[in-house]
Write an enzyme that holds these catalytic residues in place. Structure first.
Site, PDB file in Angstrom:
ATOM      1  N   ARG A  60      54.433  39.343  37.979  1.00 37.89           N
ATOM      2  CA  ARG A  60      53.175  39.103  37.777  1.00 37.89           C
ATOM      3  C   ARG A  60      53.113  39.441  35.983  1.00 37.89           C
ATOM      4  O   ARG A  60      53.238  40.521  35.737  1.00 37.89           O
ATOM      5  CB  ARG A  60      52.767  39.325  38.226  1.00 37.89           C
ATOM      6  CG  ARG A  60      51.799  38.906  39.670  1.00 37.89           C
ATOM      7  CD  ARG A  60      51.056  39.720  40.331  1.00 37.89           C
ATOM      8  NE  ARG A  60      49.677  40.491  39.824  1.00 37.89           N
ATOM      9  CZ  ARG A  60      48.929  40.045  40.131  1.00 37.89           C
ATOM     10  NH1 ARG A  60      48.854  40.618  41.393  1.00 37.89           N
ATOM     11  NH2 ARG A  60      47.226  40.252  40.198  1.00 37.89           N
ATOM     12  N   LYS A  75      42.848  49.019  46.433  1.00 40.98           N
ATOM     13  CA  LYS A  75      42.084  48.765  47.456  1.00 40.98           C
ATOM     14  C   LYS A  75      42.123  47.766  48.101  1.00 40.98           C
ATOM     15  O   LYS A  75      42.108  47.272  49.675  1.00 40.98           O
ATOM     16  CB  LYS A  75      40.997  47.552  46.378  1.00 40.98           C
ATOM     17  CG  LYS A  75      39.558  47.420  46.986  1.00 40.98           C
ATOM     18  CD  LYS A  75      38.422  46.749  46.085  1.00 40.98           C
ATOM     19  CE  LYS A  75      39.663  44.910  45.477  1.00 40.98           C
ATOM     20  NZ  LYS A  75      38.423  44.141  45.475  1.00 40.98           N
ATOM     21  N   ARG A  94      41.756  44.394  31.545  1.00 46.78           N
ATOM     22  CA  ARG A  94      40.825  43.804  33.013  1.00 46.78           C
ATOM     23  C   ARG A  94      40.870  44.789  33.324  1.00 46.78           C
ATOM     24  O   ARG A  94      39.767  45.172  34.388  1.00 46.78           O
ATOM     25  CB  ARG A  94      42.560  43.939  33.409  1.00 46.78           C
ATOM     26  CG  ARG A  94      42.739  42.179  33.627  1.00 46.78           C
ATOM     27  CD  ARG A  94      44.039  41.970  34.968  1.00 46.78           C
ATOM     28  NE  ARG A  94      43.552  41.811  36.041  1.00 46.78           N
ATOM     29  CZ  ARG A  94      45.407  42.308  36.003  1.00 46.78           C
ATOM     30  NH1 ARG A  94      46.303  42.262  35.988  1.00 46.78           N
ATOM     31  NH2 ARG A  94      44.703  43.115  38.223  1.00 46.78           N
ATOM     32  N   ARG A 122      54.088  47.637  38.994  1.00 45.46           N
ATOM     33  CA  ARG A 122      54.012  46.714  39.693  1.00 45.46           C
ATOM     34  C   ARG A 122      54.039  45.884  38.967  1.00 45.46           C
ATOM     35  O   ARG A 122      54.816  44.662  39.412  1.00 45.46           O
ATOM     36  CB  ARG A 122      52.951  46.714  40.103  1.00 45.46           C
ATOM     37  CG  ARG A 122      52.930  45.692  41.070  1.00 45.46           C
ATOM     38  CD  ARG A 122      51.212  45.688  41.458  1.00 45.46           C
ATOM     39  NE  ARG A 122      49.842  44.911  41.135  1.00 45.46           N
ATOM     40  CZ  ARG A 122      49.029  44.912  40.761  1.00 45.46           C
ATOM     41  NH1 ARG A 122      48.412  45.558  41.856  1.00 45.46           N
ATOM     42  NH2 ARG A 122      47.781  44.170  40.913  1.00 45.46           N
ATOM     43  N   ARG A 180      28.935  40.560  42.219  1.00 36.57           N
ATOM     44  CA  ARG A 180      29.270  40.719  40.794  1.00 36.57           C
ATOM     45  C   ARG A 180      28.151  41.158  40.424  1.00 36.57           C
ATOM     46  O   ARG A 180      28.315  41.831  39.189  1.00 36.57           O
ATOM     47  CB  ARG A 180      30.533  39.318  40.349  1.00 36.57           C
ATOM     48  CG  ARG A 180      32.097  39.677  40.894  1.00 36.57           C
ATOM     49  CD  ARG A 180      32.664  40.498  40.504  1.00 36.57           C
ATOM     50  NE  ARG A 180      33.653  41.256  41.073  1.00 36.57           N
ATOM     51  CZ  ARG A 180      34.959  40.894  41.264  1.00 36.57           C
ATOM     52  NH1 ARG A 180      34.450  39.504  40.784  1.00 36.57           N
ATOM     53  NH2 ARG A 180      35.814  41.167  42.386  1.00 36.57           N
TER      54      ARG A 180
END
Ligand code: 5GP
Ligand code: MG
Length: 369
Positions: free
Chosen positions: A313, A193, A325, A307, A268
Site C-alpha cells: 500500500r 481497529k 496521517r 505493513r 468526526r
C-alpha cells in the site's frame, strides 16, 4: 425507564394528564346524558382503573357493571376475542356507556357490539381513555376519546404486558429499541481497529456500521441518499452531515433488534457527535461509550512501515505520510475525546500487545458500561 419481563418502557403519560382527560370525559358524558341514570360498563381486565376513577368523577347517580373479554397476547392484538364474562343484567331501555381503557384495532369493540346487538338498549355510547387512530380498523363510532396516542404498545393505568404493569398510576410506552450498547470506535491508523471491531461485533452481537461502507453501499445501489451524496461529491463539495445521518438512521432502523451498534468512521466533528446523539435519542437509545485504541506513535509508525512492506500500500510506505496521517487523526479526534469525556463516556484502551490482550482490555471496558 422501567422493565417488565424482558422489555423496557419509558414514561409517556403522567398521572396528572390522565386525570385531566378523565375529568374532561366525565364532564362531557354527564352533560350529554342529563338526568337519566346511565349504566357504565367496563371491559375487564384493562378498564378497571379507568372505570374506578371515572365513576368517582361522575357527578350524578349511575350504575356500574363489567364484562370480561380478552384479546391480547404479549404485545400483539389478536383477532380471536374470548368472552369470559358476558352481560349479567337486563339493559332494556337503558342508556349504556362502555368505558374502555384503550381502543387499538377495534376487535374488542366489534365483540362489544355483537354482545349488544340483541339487547334493546336505549342508546349505546363508546368511551375510551386511549385511542390509537393508526391501528383502528373498524367503522364503529367512538363517542368519547380521552387521549389519542401513536401506534405503540403502552402499559400502566390498568394496561398490562403479560400480567405486569396494571398497577402503575401513569402510562409507559415501549422503548423503540431495547437496551443497547452503542459504541463509537476510534483508533489511529495501524491500531488494529478493524480486527477489534470484528471481535466486538461477534462477542456482543453488535452491528458494525462503517460509515465508508454505508456510503459505498448507498452510492453503488443508487439509493435516493446515495444519489444525493454523490451529487455533492461530484461537485467536489462535502456531503452535508444530515445526508450521512440519514444514511446511518436507515442502518439503525434495519437493525432495531440488535444489541447495539459499533459506529466506525463517524462522528468526526462535534456537530456530527451531537447529531448522532439526537439520532440515538429518537430511537430511545444513546451512545454508551467512545472507545479509542491508544498506541504510541513510534509503534504505529513501525507497524505501518512493516505493513507497507508486505501489502505494497503506497500510503503505508512513506514515513512522513504515515506520521502525517497519525497527526491528522489526533487533530481530528481530540475534539471528540473532549465531547465524550464531558459525558464520562470516553474510554482509552491500551492498543499495544497481542490481539487477544487488546481484546480482553476492550471487553473489560465494555463490560463495565
Ligand atoms: P383491540 O381489540 O382494539 O385491538 O384492543 C383492545 C384491547 O387490547 C385493549 O382492551 C387492551 O386489553 C389491549 N391493548 C391494545 N393496545 C394495547 C396497548 O398498547 N397496551 C396494552 N397493555 N394493551 C393493549
Ligand atoms: Mg381492554
Amino acid at each position: 425507564m422501567i422493565k417488565l419481563h424482558d422489555k423496557y418502557f419509558k414514561p409517556f403519560i403522567s398521572a396528572k394528564e390522565i386525570d385531566k382527560a378523565m375529568t374532561r370525559m366525565a364532564t362531557e358524558i354527564a352533560n350529554d346524558i342529563g338526568d337519566e341514570i346511565p349504566v357504565f360498563i367496563g371491559i375487564l381486565n384493562g378498564s378497571f382503573m379507568v372505570v374506578s376513577d371515572f365513576v368517582k368523577k361522575y357527578p350524578k347517580p349511575c350504575e356500574v357493571t363489567f364484562i370480561k373479554l380478552a384479546s391480547y397476547e404479549g404485545v400483539k392484538s389478536t383477532e380471536d376475542i374470548q368472552r369470559l364474562i358476558g352481560l349479567t343484567q337486563d339493559l332494556t331501555g337503558r342508556t349504556v356507556v362502555v368505558l374502555e381503557d384503550i381502543i387499538d384495532t377495534g376487535n374488542t369493540l366489534a365483540e362489544v357490539h355483537r354482545i349488544f346487538k340483541n339487547e334493546q338498549v336505549k342508546s349505546l355510547k363508546i368511551a375510551t381513555l386511549f385511542y390509537k387512530p393508526e391501528a383502528y380498523k373498524k367503522d364503529y363510532k367512538l363517542h368519547y376519546i380521552g387521549i389519542e396516542i401513536p401506534n405503540k404498545f403502552i402499559v400502566g393505568y390498568g394496561l398490562d404486558y403479560d400480567g405486569l404493569g396494571r398497577n402503575i398510576p401513569e402510562v409507559y410506552q415501549i422503548k423503540e429499541t431495547q437496551y443497547m450498547t452503542n459504541l463509537v470506535l476510534f483508533g489511529p491508523p495501524g491500531a488494529g481497529k478493524g480486527t477489534q471491531a470484528e471481535f466486538l461485533k461477534e462477542k456482543y452481537n453488535l452491528v458494525h456500521i462503517s460509515t465508508g461502507d454505508v456510503f459505498r453501499f448507498n452510492i453503488k445501489n443508487e439509493t435516493a441518499l446515495g444519489m444525493l451524496a454523490k451529487s455533492y461529491m461530484d461537485k467536489g463539495a462535502l456531503v452535508p452531515d444530515q445526508v450521512t445521518i440519514d444514511m446511518l438512521e436507515a442502518e439503525v432502523e434495519k437493525n432495531t433488534d440488535a444489541n447495539g451498534f459499533i459506529f466506525d468512521g463517524f462522528p468526526r466533528t462535534n456537530a456530527q457527535a451531537k447529531a448522532l446523539d439526537v439520532l440515538m435519542q429518537s430511537k430511545d437509545s444513546s451512545i454508551s461509550a467512545m472507545i479509542a485504541l491508544e498506541v504510541d506513535d513510534e509503534i504505529l509508525v513501525q507497524r505501518l512501515i512493516g505493513r507497507g512492506k508486505t501489502s505494497g500500500r503506497a500510503d503505508d510506505a512513506d514515513e512522513s505520510i504515515i506520521r502525517n496521517r497519525i497527526k491528522e487523526y489526533y487533530d481530528k479526534t481530540a475534539i471528540l475525546k473532549d465531547y465524550y469525556s464531558a459525558q464520562n463516556k470516553y474510554f482509552g484502551v491500551d492498543g499495544v500487545g497481542s490481539v487477544e490482550d487488546i481484546t480482553i482490555r476492550l471487553s473489560n471496558a465494555i463490560d463495565k458500561l
